[in-house]
Write an enzyme that holds these catalytic residues in place. Structure first.
Site, PDB file in Angstrom:
ATOM      1  N   ILE A 239      -9.390   9.484  -2.449  1.00  0.00           N
ATOM      2  CA  ILE A 239      -9.746   9.093  -1.074  1.00  0.00           C
ATOM      3  C   ILE A 239      -9.301  10.221  -0.135  1.00  0.00           C
ATOM      4  O   ILE A 239      -8.245  10.834  -0.360  1.00  0.00           O
ATOM      5  CB  ILE A 239      -9.031   7.773  -0.695  1.00  0.00           C
ATOM      6  CG1 ILE A 239      -9.229   6.689  -1.770  1.00  0.00           C
ATOM      7  CG2 ILE A 239      -9.490   7.286   0.676  1.00  0.00           C
ATOM      8  CD1 ILE A 239     -10.656   6.271  -2.024  1.00  0.00           C
ATOM      9  N   ASP A 240     -10.078  10.444   0.929  1.00  0.00           N
ATOM     10  CA  ASP A 240      -9.853  11.644   1.755  1.00  0.00           C
ATOM     11  C   ASP A 240      -8.696  11.541   2.749  1.00  0.00           C
ATOM     12  O   ASP A 240      -8.829  11.961   3.904  1.00  0.00           O
ATOM     13  CB  ASP A 240     -11.155  12.014   2.487  1.00  0.00           C
ATOM     14  CG  ASP A 240     -11.560  10.973   3.524  1.00  0.00           C
ATOM     15  OD1 ASP A 240     -10.858   9.947   3.648  1.00  0.00           O
ATOM     16  OD2 ASP A 240     -12.580  11.182   4.212  1.00  0.00           O
ATOM     17  N   THR A 241      -7.555  10.990   2.374  1.00  0.00           N
ATOM     18  CA  THR A 241      -6.395  10.992   3.274  1.00  0.00           C
ATOM     19  C   THR A 241      -5.768  12.384   3.270  1.00  0.00           C
ATOM     20  O   THR A 241      -5.909  13.139   2.299  1.00  0.00           O
ATOM     21  CB  THR A 241      -5.339   9.958   2.834  1.00  0.00           C
ATOM     22  OG1 THR A 241      -4.827  10.322   1.545  1.00  0.00           O
ATOM     23  CG2 THR A 241      -5.935   8.560   2.738  1.00  0.00           C
TER      24      THR A 241
ATOM     25  N   ASN B 271       0.797  -1.222   0.000  1.00  0.00           N
ATOM     26  CA  ASN B 271       0.000   0.000   0.000  1.00  0.00           C
ATOM     27  C   ASN B 271       0.833   1.277   0.000  1.00  0.00           C
ATOM     28  O   ASN B 271       0.344   2.341  -0.383  1.00  0.00           O
ATOM     29  CB  ASN B 271      -0.919  -0.064   1.242  1.00  0.00           C
ATOM     30  CG  ASN B 271      -1.489   1.272   1.616  1.00  0.00           C
ATOM     31  OD1 ASN B 271      -2.440   1.735   0.999  1.00  0.00           O
ATOM     32  ND2 ASN B 271      -0.909   1.917   2.620  1.00  0.00           N
ATOM     33  N   HIS B 272       2.120   1.199   0.411  1.00  0.00           N
ATOM     34  CA  HIS B 272       2.921   2.423   0.568  1.00  0.00           C
ATOM     35  C   HIS B 272       3.161   3.115  -0.780  1.00  0.00           C
ATOM     36  O   HIS B 272       3.209   2.470  -1.832  1.00  0.00           O
ATOM     37  CB  HIS B 272       4.275   2.082   1.208  1.00  0.00           C
ATOM     38  CG  HIS B 272       5.106   1.167   0.340  1.00  0.00           C
ATOM     39  ND1 HIS B 272       4.954  -0.201   0.341  1.00  0.00           N
ATOM     40  CD2 HIS B 272       6.070   1.429  -0.579  1.00  0.00           C
ATOM     41  CE1 HIS B 272       5.795  -0.745  -0.516  1.00  0.00           C
ATOM     42  NE2 HIS B 272       6.489   0.231  -1.101  1.00  0.00           N
ATOM     43  N   ILE B 273       3.316   4.416  -0.745  1.00  0.00           N
ATOM     44  CA  ILE B 273       3.791   5.170  -1.922  1.00  0.00           C
ATOM     45  C   ILE B 273       4.662   6.308  -1.432  1.00  0.00           C
ATOM     46  O   ILE B 273       4.509   6.789  -0.312  1.00  0.00           O
ATOM     47  CB  ILE B 273       2.658   5.835  -2.752  1.00  0.00           C
ATOM     48  CG1 ILE B 273       1.613   6.469  -1.849  1.00  0.00           C
ATOM     49  CG2 ILE B 273       2.075   4.904  -3.763  1.00  0.00           C
ATOM     50  CD1 ILE B 273       0.806   7.545  -2.532  1.00  0.00           C
TER      51      ILE B 273
ATOM     52  N   GLY C 168     -10.332   5.535  -6.484  1.00  0.00           N
ATOM     53  CA  GLY C 168     -10.504   6.925  -6.895  1.00  0.00           C
ATOM     54  C   GLY C 168      -9.932   7.817  -5.807  1.00  0.00           C
ATOM     55  O   GLY C 168      -9.177   7.359  -4.949  1.00  0.00           O
TER      56      GLY C 168
ATOM     57  N   THR D 274      -2.717  13.308   2.960  1.00  0.00           N
ATOM     58  CA  THR D 274      -1.747  13.468   1.873  1.00  0.00           C
ATOM     59  C   THR D 274      -2.445  13.823   0.561  1.00  0.00           C
ATOM     60  O   THR D 274      -2.027  14.758  -0.140  1.00  0.00           O
ATOM     61  CB  THR D 274      -0.975  12.153   1.632  1.00  0.00           C
ATOM     62  OG1 THR D 274      -0.563  11.631   2.879  1.00  0.00           O
ATOM     63  CG2 THR D 274       0.211  12.375   0.742  1.00  0.00           C
TER      64      THR D 274
ATOM     65  N   TYR E 249       3.859   8.905 -10.944  1.00  0.00           N
ATOM     66  CA  TYR E 249       2.933   8.089 -10.142  1.00  0.00           C
ATOM     67  C   TYR E 249       2.124   7.174 -11.055  1.00  0.00           C
ATOM     68  O   TYR E 249       2.026   5.963 -10.814  1.00  0.00           O
ATOM     69  CB  TYR E 249       2.024   9.040  -9.363  1.00  0.00           C
ATOM     70  CG  TYR E 249       0.923   8.392  -8.546  1.00  0.00           C
ATOM     71  CD1 TYR E 249       1.188   7.827  -7.308  1.00  0.00           C
ATOM     72  CD2 TYR E 249      -0.398   8.393  -9.001  1.00  0.00           C
ATOM     73  CE1 TYR E 249       0.178   7.260  -6.545  1.00  0.00           C
ATOM     74  CE2 TYR E 249      -1.417   7.834  -8.252  1.00  0.00           C
ATOM     75  CZ  TYR E 249      -1.128   7.260  -7.024  1.00  0.00           C
ATOM     76  OH  TYR E 249      -2.141   6.710  -6.276  1.00  0.00           O
TER      77      TYR E 249
HETATM   78  N1  LIG Z   1      -5.575   8.898  -1.201  1.00  0.00           N
HETATM   79  C1  LIG Z   1      -5.942   8.800  -2.452  1.00  0.00           C
HETATM   80  O1  LIG Z   1      -6.654   9.663  -2.981  1.00  0.00           O
HETATM   81  C2  LIG Z   1      -5.566   7.615  -3.279  1.00  0.00           C
HETATM   82  C3  LIG Z   1      -6.120   7.475  -4.552  1.00  0.00           C
HETATM   83  C4  LIG Z   1      -5.763   6.369  -5.328  1.00  0.00           C
HETATM   84  C5  LIG Z   1      -4.872   5.444  -4.810  1.00  0.00           C
HETATM   85  N2  LIG Z   1      -4.344   5.616  -3.574  1.00  0.00           N
HETATM   86  C6  LIG Z   1      -3.376   4.630  -3.098  1.00  0.00           C
HETATM   87  O2  LIG Z   1      -3.626   4.265  -1.760  1.00  0.00           O
HETATM   88  C7  LIG Z   1      -2.390   3.950  -1.113  1.00  0.00           C
HETATM   89  C8  LIG Z   1      -2.288   4.735   0.188  1.00  0.00           C
HETATM   90  O3  LIG Z   1      -2.399   6.125  -0.085  1.00  0.00           O
HETATM   91  P1  LIG Z   1      -2.635   7.170   1.073  1.00  0.00           P
HETATM   92  O4  LIG Z   1      -3.376   8.306   0.514  1.00  0.00           O
HETATM   93  O5  LIG Z   1      -3.149   6.478   2.271  1.00  0.00           O
HETATM   94  O6  LIG Z   1      -1.114   7.648   1.344  1.00  0.00           O
HETATM   95  P2  LIG Z   1      -0.452   8.302   2.654  1.00  0.00           P
HETATM   96  O7  LIG Z   1      -1.505   8.695   3.624  1.00  0.00           O
HETATM   97  O8  LIG Z   1       0.488   9.336   2.167  1.00  0.00           O
HETATM   98  O9  LIG Z   1       0.364   7.087   3.266  1.00  0.00           O
HETATM   99  C9  LIG Z   1       1.494   6.600   2.601  1.00  0.00           C
HETATM  100  C10 LIG Z   1       2.178   5.590   3.488  1.00  0.00           C
HETATM  101  O10 LIG Z   1       3.379   5.150   2.846  1.00  0.00           O
HETATM  102  C11 LIG Z   1       4.479   5.335   3.730  1.00  0.00           C
HETATM  103  N3  LIG Z   1       5.691   5.653   2.966  1.00  0.00           N
HETATM  104  C12 LIG Z   1       5.972   6.784   2.274  1.00  0.00           C
HETATM  105  N4  LIG Z   1       7.191   6.715   1.728  1.00  0.00           N
HETATM  106  C13 LIG Z   1       7.709   5.521   2.093  1.00  0.00           C
HETATM  107  C14 LIG Z   1       8.963   4.891   1.885  1.00  0.00           C
HETATM  108  N5  LIG Z   1       9.938   5.460   1.168  1.00  0.00           N
HETATM  109  N6  LIG Z   1       9.165   3.660   2.420  1.00  0.00           N
HETATM  110  C15 LIG Z   1       8.200   3.061   3.151  1.00  0.00           C
HETATM  111  N7  LIG Z   1       7.002   3.617   3.396  1.00  0.00           N
HETATM  112  C16 LIG Z   1       6.765   4.847   2.881  1.00  0.00           C
HETATM  113  C17 LIG Z   1       4.048   6.472   4.642  1.00  0.00           C
HETATM  114  O11 LIG Z   1       4.688   6.423   5.900  1.00  0.00           O
HETATM  115  P3  LIG Z   1       6.098   7.146   6.210  1.00  0.00           P
HETATM  116  O12 LIG Z   1       6.034   8.518   5.649  1.00  0.00           O
HETATM  117  O13 LIG Z   1       6.154   7.057   7.694  1.00  0.00           O
HETATM  118  O14 LIG Z   1       7.130   6.287   5.564  1.00  0.00           O
HETATM  119  C18 LIG Z   1       2.567   6.154   4.828  1.00  0.00           C
HETATM  120  O15 LIG Z   1       2.400   5.182   5.835  1.00  0.00           O
HETATM  121  C19 LIG Z   1      -1.291   4.259  -2.130  1.00  0.00           C
HETATM  122  O16 LIG Z   1      -0.889   3.095  -2.793  1.00  0.00           O
HETATM  123  C20 LIG Z   1      -1.980   5.202  -3.099  1.00  0.00           C
HETATM  124  O17 LIG Z   1      -1.406   5.158  -4.384  1.00  0.00           O
HETATM  125  C21 LIG Z   1      -4.664   6.674  -2.792  1.00  0.00           C
END
Ligand SMILES: NC(=O)c1ccc[n+]([C@@H]2O[C@H](COP(=O)([O-])OP(=O)(O)OC[C@H]3O[C@@H](n4cnc5c(N)ncnc54)[C@H](OP(=O)(O)O)[C@@H]3O)[C@@H](O)[C@H]2O)c1
Ligand SMILES: *[C@@H]1O[C@H](CO)[C@@H](O)[C@H](O)[C@H]1NC(C)=O
Ligand SMILES: *[C@@H]1O[C@H](CO)[C@@H](O)[C@H](O)[C@H]1NC(C)=O
Length: 296
Positions: A218-220, A119-121, A216, A222, A183
């Protein structure tokens, strides 16, 4: 060229049947009780919510991300919520050696592995692609290559448990997306790799499911910060999103869509791709294949 009608009918029946039957089975939270699960990117956002759902379902879990303190807090909250066990193993997925060792460490803590949730990005901002080739390389390493490394390291654990790999991707991994080229490239790569491996598993009788999650907006925090003022779209809630990811993995679905509006799901069915996939499978003769290289 005329379509080979002889083959088309059974193929269509198969496709329809697979949708029909995949809609039949139902999710029960008990499916996760006592299961041994890895969640990456679990310190915040969707990964953190995935961890909390798994905890309420009574799973054993190992969580990872870079931020040690935050990760430890998420793990202790998981124990409060009912996790069978919860460990945090901090590290960066930019570091291939960490990614490899992490799976072994996690498996030792868990005593095996049933589900690997990738799941990380790497954090990204919306911008036009200029000439940042280094940034592109990092995006591919963190968002794609580390997923490959983790899933390779997990194979010897997932095969004996009939386990599952859950890959969190995005609409940007199915649909070209401006301002997010690195991305999008990394997310398309996940589809290319994991969907091909799924076919290889089918061809060779490997019973490890691969679920590609297409999300799509999501309200995180980030995502909301990244799109603010640049893109307008309705964001869906991260808690429900996390639950849908777990459901799809537990039901061994090939793909799921979660986001707004819901009808996007219909456009993503892409029957042309499904039919071509099934046709292509008939063309191979596995008898003359060289054996794949084993991991040292
Ligand atoms: N939010 C959206 O709108 C959305 C839409 C489509 C898809 N997604 C997908 O959903 C997933 C989660 O997204 P999110 O919005 O929840 O992201 P997020 O809140 O930014 O969380 C990202 C996570 O990845 C970790 N991370 C970042 N860099 C890293 C590294 N170099 N090594 C290891 N861990 C790392 C972060 O923790 P640390 O910073 O502590 O490492 C954090 O736990 C992703 O795959 C994203 O592509 C999200
Ligand atoms: C894996 O699946 C096979 C076939 O359904 C079954 O015989 C075996 O018991 C399963 N193993 C585990 C650990 O669930
Ligand atoms: C694959 O594993 C799942 C989960 O253990 C099991 O339900 C299913 O029957 C297995 N399928 C095959 C073909 O072995």
């Amino acid at each position: 060229m005329a379509l080979p009608r002889k083959q088309l009918l059974p193929v269509l029946v198969l496709v329809l049947a697979s949708y029909y039957y995949s809609a039949r089975d139902e999710f029960r939270p008990e499916m996760l009780r006592g299961k041994r699960v890895i969640v990456t990117g679990a310190s915040k956002g969707i990964g953190e919510e995935v961890a909390y759902h798994l905890a309420r379902m009574g799973a054993h879990m190992v969580l990872t991300a870079r931020s040690e303190g935050t990760l430890r807090k998420v793990a202790s909250r998981c124990l409060e919520l009912g996790a069978a066990s919860a460990h945090s193993v901090p590290g960066s997925m930019e570091d291939t050696a960490f990614a490899e060792n992490f799976v072994d460490t996690a498996a030792r803590l868990l005593g095996g592995l049933d589900m690997l949730i990738l799941n990380h990005i790497m954090a990204m901002s919306l911008e036009l692609f200029g000439a940042d080739v280094l940034g592109m390389r990092r995006a591919l390493e963190v968002n794609f290559l580390s997923y490959v490394v983790l899933s390779v390291a997990a194979q010897p654990l997932l095969r004996p448990s009939n386990g599952s790999v859950v890959v969190v991707s995005s609409l940007a991994g199915k649909v070209p997306t401006p301002l997010l080229a690195p991305y999008a490239a990394s997310k398309f790569a996940l589809d290319g790799f994991f969907s091909s491996i799924r076919l290889e598993n089918q061809m060779t009788g490997v019973n490890v499911s691969i679920t590609l999650c297409i999300l799509g907006l999501i309200d995180t925090d980030t995502a909301m910060e990244a799109v603010a003022g640049i893109m307008s779209a309705e964001a869906a809630p991260k808690q429900e999103c996390a639950l849908e990811i777990i459901k799809a993995g537990a039901l061994r679905r090939e793909e799921m869509f979660y986001g707004r509006p819901g009808w996007v799901q219909l456009l993503l069915l892409n029957p042309g791709r499904r039919v071509l996939e099934l046709f292509s499978l008939q063309r191979y003769n596995l008898d003359n294949l060289p054996r794949p290289e084993a991991r040292p």
